[in-house]
Each structure stands twice: as C-alpha cells, then as structure tokens.
Design a protein around this motif. Structure first.
Motif, short mmCIF file in Angstrom:
data_model
loop_
_atom_site.label_atom_id
_atom_site.label_comp_id
_atom_site.label_asym_id
_atom_site.label_seq_id
_atom_site.Cartn_x
_atom_site.Cartn_y
_atom_site.Cartn_z
N SER A 1 -35.71 -2.41 -35.25
CA SER A 1 -34.49 -1.72 -34.84
C SER A 1 -34.80 -0.56 -33.91
CB SER A 1 -33.71 -1.23 -36.05
OG SER A 1 -34.46 -0.29 -36.78
N VAL A 2 -33.85 -0.26 -33.06
CA VAL A 2 -33.90 0.88 -32.16
C VAL A 2 -32.60 1.65 -32.33
CG1 VAL A 2 -33.83 1.61 -29.74
CG2 VAL A 2 -35.48 -0.12 -30.47
N LYS A 3 -32.72 2.97 -32.43
CA LYS A 3 -31.53 3.82 -32.57
C LYS A 3 -31.03 4.24 -31.19
CE LYS A 3 -31.65 8.23 -33.92
NZ LYS A 3 -31.80 9.42 -34.79
N ILE B 1 -37.24 3.09 -20.17
CA ILE B 1 -37.03 2.72 -21.57
C ILE B 1 -38.05 1.68 -22.00
CG2 ILE B 1 -35.46 1.53 -23.17
CD1 ILE B 1 -33.14 2.89 -21.77
N ALA B 2 -38.25 0.67 -21.16
CA ALA B 2 -39.22 -0.39 -21.50
C ALA B 2 -40.62 0.20 -21.68
CB ALA B 2 -39.22 -1.46 -20.42
N ARG C 1 -38.63 4.78 -30.45
CA ARG C 1 -37.62 3.91 -31.05
C ARG C 1 -36.23 4.55 -31.09
NH1 ARG C 1 -40.97 1.04 -29.80
NH2 ARG C 1 -42.12 -0.54 -31.00
N THR C 2 -36.05 5.62 -30.34
CA THR C 2 -34.73 6.25 -30.22
C THR C 2 -34.48 6.56 -28.75
OG1 THR C 2 -34.88 7.27 -32.41
CG2 THR C 2 -33.27 8.21 -30.88
N PHE C 3 -33.28 6.19 -28.27
CA PHE C 3 -32.94 6.44 -26.88
C PHE C 3 -31.51 6.96 -26.77
CE2 PHE C 3 -36.26 3.25 -26.81
CZ PHE C 3 -37.15 3.79 -25.87
N ASP C 4 -31.31 7.94 -25.92
CA ASP C 4 -29.98 8.43 -25.59
C ASP C 4 -29.44 7.60 -24.43
OD1 ASP C 4 -30.84 10.35 -27.34
OD2 ASP C 4 -30.82 12.00 -25.90
N TYR D 1 -28.43 -4.25 -23.52
CA TYR D 1 -28.80 -5.58 -23.01
C TYR D 1 -30.32 -5.72 -22.94
CZ TYR D 1 -29.03 -9.60 -19.86
OH TYR D 1 -29.31 -10.82 -19.29
N LEU D 2 -30.99 -4.69 -22.43
CA LEU D 2 -32.46 -4.72 -22.37
C LEU D 2 -33.06 -4.85 -23.77
CD1 LEU D 2 -35.23 -4.13 -20.84
CD2 LEU D 2 -34.85 -1.76 -21.56
N LEU D 3 -32.61 -4.02 -24.69
CA LEU D 3 -33.18 -3.99 -26.03
C LEU D 3 -32.97 -5.32 -26.75
CD1 LEU D 3 -32.09 -0.38 -26.94
CD2 LEU D 3 -34.46 -1.17 -26.70
#
Length: 303
Positions: free
Chosen positions: A8-10, A221-222, A230-233, A259-261
């Motif tokens: 998971s990614v937040k 991000i990639a 594992r966290t992105f704004d 979409y990327l994630l």
C-alpha cells in the motif's frame, strides 16, 4: 491460489488547501466542502482540508473553521490543516483538527520571501507550535519546501534539506513532507535528496511532494518508490502552485499519481473514476479544465 497482497501507498490529498490557496478567485465554503465530500467518496483517507492563516494573506483559505466543521466525519478518514503560528494552532484546535502541519524551507531566500524570517528563526518559531499541539494530543506534520531547487537560489544542497528535515523531526513532527516547490526536480536529483535525508532520518518518515511544472512529478514519484518512500502528497486535477515561487504550477495530479501507483501494483484504496469526478467538480467550479493527463484520457475514452 491466494492472490498476493498488494503493497500500500498513502496518498495525502492537498488539493483543498495547497491546491486552492493559489487561486485568484474567491472560493466558497460550499465548494470546498463539496470537493472534500467527493474525495472521501472516492476513497481518499488523508486530506489536508484547511489552513488557519490570516485571510489577509491567503483570502482563499477564509472559512477554514466552517470547512472543518462540515467535512464528512467518516471512520478511517483523517483531516489536517496548515498552521503558521500559535494563533493559527489555537484556531485549528478550536475547530477540532486532529493533525496540523508546519512549514519550513530548505532555501534561506525562499524562507525570507515566504514567511519573512530565516530558516533558523522559522524553526524556533515552530517549536512552541509543535510542543503545544503534541501536548493536546494533536499530530504534527512537517513540510520542507524547495528541496529540489529554489526560484531565487537555484540548486539546493541535499544536506541542507536533510538538516531542516531532521530539525523538524527532532522537535516532534512525525512525518516530513519533502516538497519540490518549483517542480524542476528530476529522478536523479530526487534520489540524491532522499538518500541524504534518509541517511539521517530513515526513509519511513519521509513523504514526497512533487510539483509538475517541468513534467517530472510522476517520474520523481517512481524514483521515490524505488528508494522506499510510501507516502506522497498530490492534488486532485493538478490544482496548486505557490504565490512565492514565480512560475511554479500545480502539484502532481492525484489522478496521475493513482494511475501510476495502481499500474505499478500498489494499492491506494482510491477509486480512479470517482477521483476524476471530484476533479471535474472542482474544475467546473473554477471554470477551467483539469490539468491531469489521466483525467483527460479517461474523459476522452468515455466520449
């Protein structure tokens, strides 16, 4: 055969605050609440919904207390607000905020232009804010801006970023969001910055906050995922910019990030179709099309 559980990614949705604060037009509380409602319906669970700054300086954030009172109270959904000082924190606490954020810069010139003080002075100013918030059981998030470049100073030393991030963490900020405010960063630069900061703080404390001025946000991000972030704004419809960073455009669009994630096998818990609907809603309210490439492709495929 049991299917493998996806990592998971937040996603921290910053559109209602960081996205809308740069708009030229006034934005009603109804519109802000409507956006948050649609984001929650799409499965977004971490939303920066308000900013308790003076309306004199950021008029688009007027009505933040009412916004916080009206956003949907759903189990598992967390709201945060930006606070610049103790007065802002008091307003946020009165509004029932469970998390607040403070902001520093990795650039001396940007710090002076943005909050009229040096980096050192800003950190000292935030110490009492963080102490008071934590004493009230409120979580604190720290932002560091200009981590991959400054509109006034140019390149920023990764060790300078790391130093500011560590200072925020040591005063009690749980998560540190590293912001490419002008959106000029590239994957190699992002890796060097993250390496320097993670060496002193640990990668698990870090979040990526990438603007898309030069079209590099998704690539960054990639690269950050490869480093263990594992966290992105992100900001729905690519809303945003910075009033103190000339030429900077919006945050990476949440639709593009999701979409990327999802394509890389990560789980965000977010419904991309409903997220795009939230983007269409705010785009219509602002009178302009989305900046998200993914949202445009989805619309074209449905036409």
């Amino acid at each position: 055969m049991r299917s493998a559980v996806k990592p998971s990614v937040k996603i921290v949705e910053v559109g209602p605050r960081d996205g809308l604060q740069n708009e030229k037009q006034p934005i009603s509380v109804d519109t802000k609440v409507g956006l948050v409602e649609r984001l929650v319906a799409a499965g977004v669970t971490h939303i920066e919904a308000a900013s308790f700054v003076s309306p004199k300086w950021v008029p688009q954030m007027a009505g933040s207390a009412e916004v916080m009172a009206r956003v949907p109270k759903v189990p598992g959904v967390h709201y945060s607000a930006l606070v610049p000082n103790l007065q802002g924190l008091e307003s946020a606490l009165a509004a029932g905020c469970e998390e607040v954020a403070v902001f520093a810069a990795a650039s001396e010139t940007f710090s002076q232009r943005n909050i009229n003080c040096s980096i050192r002075e800003s950190l000292e100013r935030f110490r009492s804010v963080v102490d008071t918030a934590r004493a009230q059981g409120v979580r604190v998030r720290g932002y560091v801006s200009c981590v991959l470049g400054c509109p006034f100073e140019g390149a920023i030393d990764p060790e300078q970023v790391a130093g500011v991030a560590v200072a925020l963490a040591e005063m009690g900020c749980g998560e540190i969001s590293l912001g490419d405010t002008i959106g000029r960063g590239t994957p190699d630069g992002a890796r060097r910055m993250l390496e320097a900061t993670a060496r002193r703080l640990g990668i698990e404390r870090l979040a990526g906050h990438y603007h898309d001025t030069w079209g590099m946000a998704v690539a960054n991000i990639a690269a950050s995922l490869e480093m263990g972030v594992r966290t992105f704004d992100s900001s729905v419809s690519g809303l945003g910019g910075c009033p103190y960073a000339p030429g900077a455009t919006g945050n990476v669009a949440t639709e593009d990030a999701v979409y990327l994630l999802h394509g890389m096998g990560y789980d965000t818990g977010i419904d991309l179709g409903k997220l795009a609907e939230a983007g269409r809603y705010i785009g219509e309210a602002l009178g302009r099309p989305t900046s998200s490439r993914v949202a445009k492709a989805l619309a074209a495929s449905c036409a």
